[in-house]
Design an enzyme around this catalytic site. Structure first.
Site, PDB file in Angstrom:
ATOM      1  N   ARG A 133       0.876  -1.180   0.000  1.00  0.00           N
ATOM      2  CA  ARG A 133       0.000   0.000   0.000  1.00  0.00           C
ATOM      3  C   ARG A 133       0.908   1.224   0.000  1.00  0.00           C
ATOM      4  O   ARG A 133       1.444   1.609   1.029  1.00  0.00           O
ATOM      5  CB  ARG A 133      -0.879  -0.038   1.252  1.00  0.00           C
ATOM      6  CG  ARG A 133      -1.996   0.984   1.267  1.00  0.00           C
ATOM      7  CD  ARG A 133      -2.533   1.146   2.681  1.00  0.00           C
ATOM      8  NE  ARG A 133      -1.655   1.970   3.482  1.00  0.00           N
ATOM      9  CZ  ARG A 133      -1.418   1.824   4.776  1.00  0.00           C
ATOM     10  NH1 ARG A 133      -1.976   0.874   5.462  1.00  0.00           N
ATOM     11  NH2 ARG A 133      -0.595   2.646   5.411  1.00  0.00           N
ATOM     12  N   HIS A 183      -3.392   4.553   4.719  1.00  0.00           N
ATOM     13  CA  HIS A 183      -4.524   3.626   4.844  1.00  0.00           C
ATOM     14  C   HIS A 183      -5.803   4.262   4.304  1.00  0.00           C
ATOM     15  O   HIS A 183      -6.575   3.642   3.594  1.00  0.00           O
ATOM     16  CB  HIS A 183      -4.722   3.246   6.321  1.00  0.00           C
ATOM     17  CG  HIS A 183      -5.974   2.470   6.557  1.00  0.00           C
ATOM     18  ND1 HIS A 183      -6.106   1.151   6.195  1.00  0.00           N
ATOM     19  CD2 HIS A 183      -7.177   2.848   7.083  1.00  0.00           C
ATOM     20  CE1 HIS A 183      -7.341   0.735   6.500  1.00  0.00           C
ATOM     21  NE2 HIS A 183      -7.998   1.744   7.034  1.00  0.00           N
ATOM     22  N   TYR A 214       4.176   5.620  11.483  1.00  0.00           N
ATOM     23  CA  TYR A 214       4.464   4.218  11.821  1.00  0.00           C
ATOM     24  C   TYR A 214       5.367   3.485  10.816  1.00  0.00           C
ATOM     25  O   TYR A 214       5.661   2.319  10.995  1.00  0.00           O
ATOM     26  CB  TYR A 214       3.163   3.422  12.020  1.00  0.00           C
ATOM     27  CG  TYR A 214       2.170   3.503  10.872  1.00  0.00           C
ATOM     28  CD1 TYR A 214       2.320   2.709   9.737  1.00  0.00           C
ATOM     29  CD2 TYR A 214       1.089   4.376  10.922  1.00  0.00           C
ATOM     30  CE1 TYR A 214       1.424   2.774   8.687  1.00  0.00           C
ATOM     31  CE2 TYR A 214       0.186   4.455   9.883  1.00  0.00           C
ATOM     32  CZ  TYR A 214       0.351   3.655   8.767  1.00  0.00           C
ATOM     33  OH  TYR A 214      -0.540   3.730   7.725  1.00  0.00           O
TER      34      TYR A 214
HETATM   35  C1  LIG Z   1     -14.733  -5.842  11.677  1.00  0.00           C
HETATM   36  C2  LIG Z   1     -13.875  -4.622  11.587  1.00  0.00           C
HETATM   37  N1  LIG Z   1     -12.901  -4.395  12.486  1.00  0.00           N
HETATM   38  C3  LIG Z   1     -12.134  -3.301  12.410  1.00  0.00           C
HETATM   39  C4  LIG Z   1     -12.333  -2.374  11.407  1.00  0.00           C
HETATM   40  C5  LIG Z   1     -11.443  -1.130  11.316  1.00  0.00           C
HETATM   41  N2  LIG Z   1     -10.505  -1.337  10.194  1.00  0.00           N
HETATM   42  C6  LIG Z   1     -10.751  -0.831   8.970  1.00  0.00           C
HETATM   43  S1  LIG Z   1      -9.578  -1.246   7.864  1.00  0.00           S
HETATM   44  C7  LIG Z   1      -8.680  -2.090   9.022  1.00  0.00           C
HETATM   45  C8  LIG Z   1      -7.382  -2.760   8.647  1.00  0.00           C
HETATM   46  C9  LIG Z   1      -7.548  -3.783   7.584  1.00  0.00           C
HETATM   47  O1  LIG Z   1      -6.303  -4.188   7.102  1.00  0.00           O
HETATM   48  P1  LIG Z   1      -6.165  -5.191   5.905  1.00  0.00           P
HETATM   49  O2  LIG Z   1      -7.140  -6.297   6.043  1.00  0.00           O
HETATM   50  O3  LIG Z   1      -4.738  -5.552   5.782  1.00  0.00           O
HETATM   51  O4  LIG Z   1      -6.636  -4.371   4.612  1.00  0.00           O
HETATM   52  P2  LIG Z   1      -6.007  -3.024   4.002  1.00  0.00           P
HETATM   53  O5  LIG Z   1      -6.676  -1.888   4.712  1.00  0.00           O
HETATM   54  O6  LIG Z   1      -4.542  -3.076   4.197  1.00  0.00           O
HETATM   55  O7  LIG Z   1      -6.388  -3.034   2.557  1.00  0.00           O
HETATM   56  C10 LIG Z   1      -9.323  -2.034  10.258  1.00  0.00           C
HETATM   57  C11 LIG Z   1      -8.804  -2.677  11.485  1.00  0.00           C
HETATM   58  C12 LIG Z   1     -13.379  -2.619  10.474  1.00  0.00           C
HETATM   59  N3  LIG Z   1     -13.647  -1.798   9.468  1.00  0.00           N
HETATM   60  N4  LIG Z   1     -14.120  -3.765  10.565  1.00  0.00           N
END
Ligand SMILES: Cc1ncc(C[n+]2csc(CCOP(=O)(O)OP(=O)(O)O)c2C)c(N)n1
Ligand SMILES: [Mg+2]
Length: 316
Positions: free
Chosen positions: A217, A221, A230
């Site tokens: 990425r 985020h 970070y």
């Molecule tokens: C069930 C749930 N828990 C927490 C969140 C908050 N949240 C949004 S994105 C994220 C990280 C996800 O990381 P990843 O699966 O690696 O996907 P990326 O964002 O890197 O594409 C979190 C913890 C959420 N949206 N849904």
């Protein structure tokens, strides 16, 4: 991929300019998204995206303005028709699309169609309980699913190493009776081939595959995140050297494509981005009733009651 890159950059710019309130940039993940979606047969297969799947949407022919309508706040989940386009609404529940894809695949099996579900999820999502249950269920029933993990190194501020015990999402497949395949997620041809093989396998009754596309990425985020808190600039720059667009261009040049081709592609993408920007800026708010209309195919009595009281309150 060039169109996706420009649309993604412009979505961030539109957020900074107040045209859209929020966006999850996918710069760096163009090969993973475009390469995997290109392998689908849009007449029978069905894709379940997360919140970061602009490249999948564009490759599947979704109108970019309809896609960005959710970020603009005009509609949650996008203004396209999932039944016609075979792309499910955006899903901001981490791991959420994975269970939906497995449920859809069970339906495809019961209906005796040869459709395959592809579900997108991240390295962070791979830690969610739902994802483990979904993979096990797909393994037990030998369902036609492609679990497409974009391992982009980060789940917001948490690095993959800090939460994927064992170090590999693909390696987990074996425990569920699935095939696991880790690929270079920045190499669009490698991603396409891996996804195509997984789809053919699922379509012919061979069961599900977990593809782990190793990518990065490149941006924050979301437009509210500051990755400088970070991770290091050095890390970001190391990945820039493996930019999927640069790699694809080098491959095409080897095949004999010349400057005129690349400037033509870029000009076309710029025109599209300008058109999309105007379209997004012109989006009106949707009728408020719609928040009740699309919850269930047949609304429940209590939902109708909520709609009625909402209408009354908004008139008042
Ligand atoms: C069930 C749930 N828990 C927490 C969140 C908050 N949240 C949004 S994105 C994220 C990280 C996800 O990381 P990843 O699966 O690696 O996907 P990326 O964002 O890197 O594409 C979190 C913890 C959420 N949206 N849904
Ligand atoms: Mg991630």
């Amino acid at each position: 991929m060039v169109a996706v890159r420009l649309l993604d950059l412009d979505a961030v710019a539109m957020q900074r300019q107040g045209i859209i309130p929020g966006y999850a940039p996918m710069r760096g993940q163009e090969a993973a998204q475009v390469g995997s979606a290109a392998a689908l047969d849009r007449s029978v297969d069905f894709a379940f995206p997360t919140y970061r799947e602009l490249g999948v949407a564009i490759e599947l022919g979704i109108d970019p303005v309809s896609y960005l309508a959710s970020h603009q706040g005009a509609w949650h989940g996008g203004l396209w028709n999932p039944a016609e386009t075979h792309l499910a609404p955006l899903n901001a529940v981490v791991g959420g699309p994975v269970t939906h894809a497995v449920g859809w695949a069970m339906g495809a099996r019961l209906d005796h169609t040869d459709g395959v579900a592809i579900t997108y999820f991240g390295d962070g999502a791979s830690s969610q309980g739902d994802v483990h249950e979904a993979m096990n269920f797909a393994g037990v029933y030998r369902l036609p699913v492609v679990f497409f993990c974009q391992n982009n190194g980060w789940a917001i501020s948490v690095p993959t190493e800090a939460q994927v015990a064992g170090g590999s999402v693909a390696a987990r497949a074996e425990g569920y009776g699935l095939v696991g395949n880790r690929v270079d997620g920045n190499d669009v041809v490698a991603v396409y081939r891996a996804t195509e093989a997984a789809i053919l396998r699922a379509r012919s009754g061979g069961g599900a595959t977990v593809i782990e596309a190793m990518t990065y990425r490149a941006g924050p985020h979301s437009t509210s995140d500051d990755p400088g808190r970070y991770r290091t600039l050095d890390e970001e720059q190391e990945w820039l050297a493996r930019d999927p667009l640069t790699l694809a261009e080098a491959r095409l040049r080897e095949l004999g494509y010349v400057d005129a081709y690349f400037t033509g592609v870029e000009a076309q993408a710029r025109d599209l981005a300008a058109e999309v920007r105007n379209g997004v800026a012109a989006l009106d708010a949707r009728p408020g009733e719609e928040m009740f209309d699309f919850v269930f195919q047949a609304p429940t009595a209590s939902l109708l009651e909520q709609k009625r009281s909402w209408q009354e309150a908004s008139r008042g």
